[in-house]
Design a protein around this motif. Structure first.
Motif, PDB file in Angstrom:
ATOM      1  N   ALA A   1       0.820  -1.218   0.000  1.00 49.78           N
ATOM      2  CA  ALA A   1       0.000   0.000   0.000  1.00 49.78           C
ATOM      3  C   ALA A   1       0.851   1.265   0.000  1.00 49.78           C
ATOM      4  O   ALA A   1       0.605   2.179  -0.785  1.00 49.78           O
ATOM      5  CB  ALA A   1      -0.950  -0.006   1.193  1.00 49.78           C
ATOM      6  N   ALA A   2       1.852   1.335   0.855  1.00 51.33           N
ATOM      7  CA  ALA A   2       2.690   2.536   0.925  1.00 51.33           C
ATOM      8  C   ALA A   2       3.395   2.788  -0.406  1.00 51.33           C
ATOM      9  O   ALA A   2       3.509   3.937  -0.852  1.00 51.33           O
ATOM     10  CB  ALA A   2       3.699   2.410   2.055  1.00 51.33           C
ATOM     11  N   CYS A   3       3.847   1.710  -1.040  1.00 54.32           N
ATOM     12  CA  CYS A   3       4.514   1.848  -2.343  1.00 54.32           C
ATOM     13  C   CYS A   3       3.532   2.371  -3.387  1.00 54.32           C
ATOM     14  O   CYS A   3       3.878   3.224  -4.212  1.00 54.32           O
ATOM     15  CB  CYS A   3       5.089   0.506  -2.790  1.00 54.32           C
ATOM     16  SG  CYS A   3       6.335  -0.171  -1.667  1.00 54.32           S
ATOM     17  N   GLY A   4       2.306   1.884  -3.353  1.00 52.91           N
ATOM     18  CA  GLY A   4       1.276   2.358  -4.268  1.00 52.91           C
ATOM     19  C   GLY A   4       0.979   3.825  -4.053  1.00 52.91           C
ATOM     20  O   GLY A   4       0.827   4.595  -5.014  1.00 52.91           O
ATOM     21  N   TYR A   5       0.917   4.260  -2.797  1.00 48.42           N
ATOM     22  CA  TYR A   5       0.655   5.665  -2.498  1.00 48.42           C
ATOM     23  C   TYR A   5       1.804   6.550  -2.997  1.00 48.42           C
ATOM     24  O   TYR A   5       1.576   7.664  -3.465  1.00 48.42           O
ATOM     25  CB  TYR A   5       0.439   5.892  -1.009  1.00 48.42           C
ATOM     26  CG  TYR A   5      -0.752   5.168  -0.435  1.00 48.42           C
ATOM     27  CD1 TYR A   5      -1.912   4.962  -1.190  1.00 48.42           C
ATOM     28  CD2 TYR A   5      -0.733   4.684   0.860  1.00 48.42           C
ATOM     29  CE1 TYR A   5      -3.007   4.301  -0.658  1.00 48.42           C
ATOM     30  CE2 TYR A   5      -1.826   4.014   1.401  1.00 48.42           C
ATOM     31  CZ  TYR A   5      -2.952   3.822   0.632  1.00 48.42           C
ATOM     32  OH  TYR A   5      -4.033   3.170   1.152  1.00 48.42           O
TER      33      TYR A   5
END
Length: 130
Positions: free
Chosen positions: A19-23
């Motif tokens: 998720a953090a990478c996607g954000y």
């Protein structure tokens, strides 16, 4: 306008499964069209040999990280729009481009084109399908 662009490398685990990478990828992909014209960006997943190579080349320490013109700028911190604009302007290849980027500081994110912009950057292409 010159064809020079601000180069951005986003070091990730995998922008689809993390998720953090996607954000992080979305923070770049959501930049308005005027900024998109001035930047070139790519996701480097450490799930690939080339991603590991880029991580080592840039002296990455943590994931995800946004690198602008080879500088580790946002390490595990998803930037706000204004922060991203300020850092892009600092590293613009010409004073004119820097001023143009600064002039867009009050525009804000454009969420309408995220999907197309992520595809352009190769986001999620290194996700395992098996």
């Amino acid at each position: 306008m010159s064809d020079q662009k601000v180069k951005i490398d986003v070091l990730t685990l995998d922008s689809v499964q993390c998720a953090a990478c996607g954000y992080m990828m979305e923070s770049i992909a959501a930049m308005p069209p005027d900024v998109q014209e001035m930047i070139e960006y790519k996701e480097w997943s450490i799930k690939t040999k080339s991603g590991i190579g880029k991580f080592l080349e840039l002296n990455g320490k943590v994931l995800p990280t946004i690198c602008i013109e080879g500088d580790l700028v946002f390490e595990s911190i998803i930037p706000q729009y204004e922060e991203l604009i300020d850092e892009l302007a600092k590293r613009a290849p010409t004073p004119e481009m820097s001023e143009r980027i600064k002039s867009l500081r009050d525009v804000g994110f454009d969420f309408d084109n995220i999907k197309a912009n992520l595809q352009k950057a190769g986001s999620g292409l290194n996700t395992r399908a098996d």
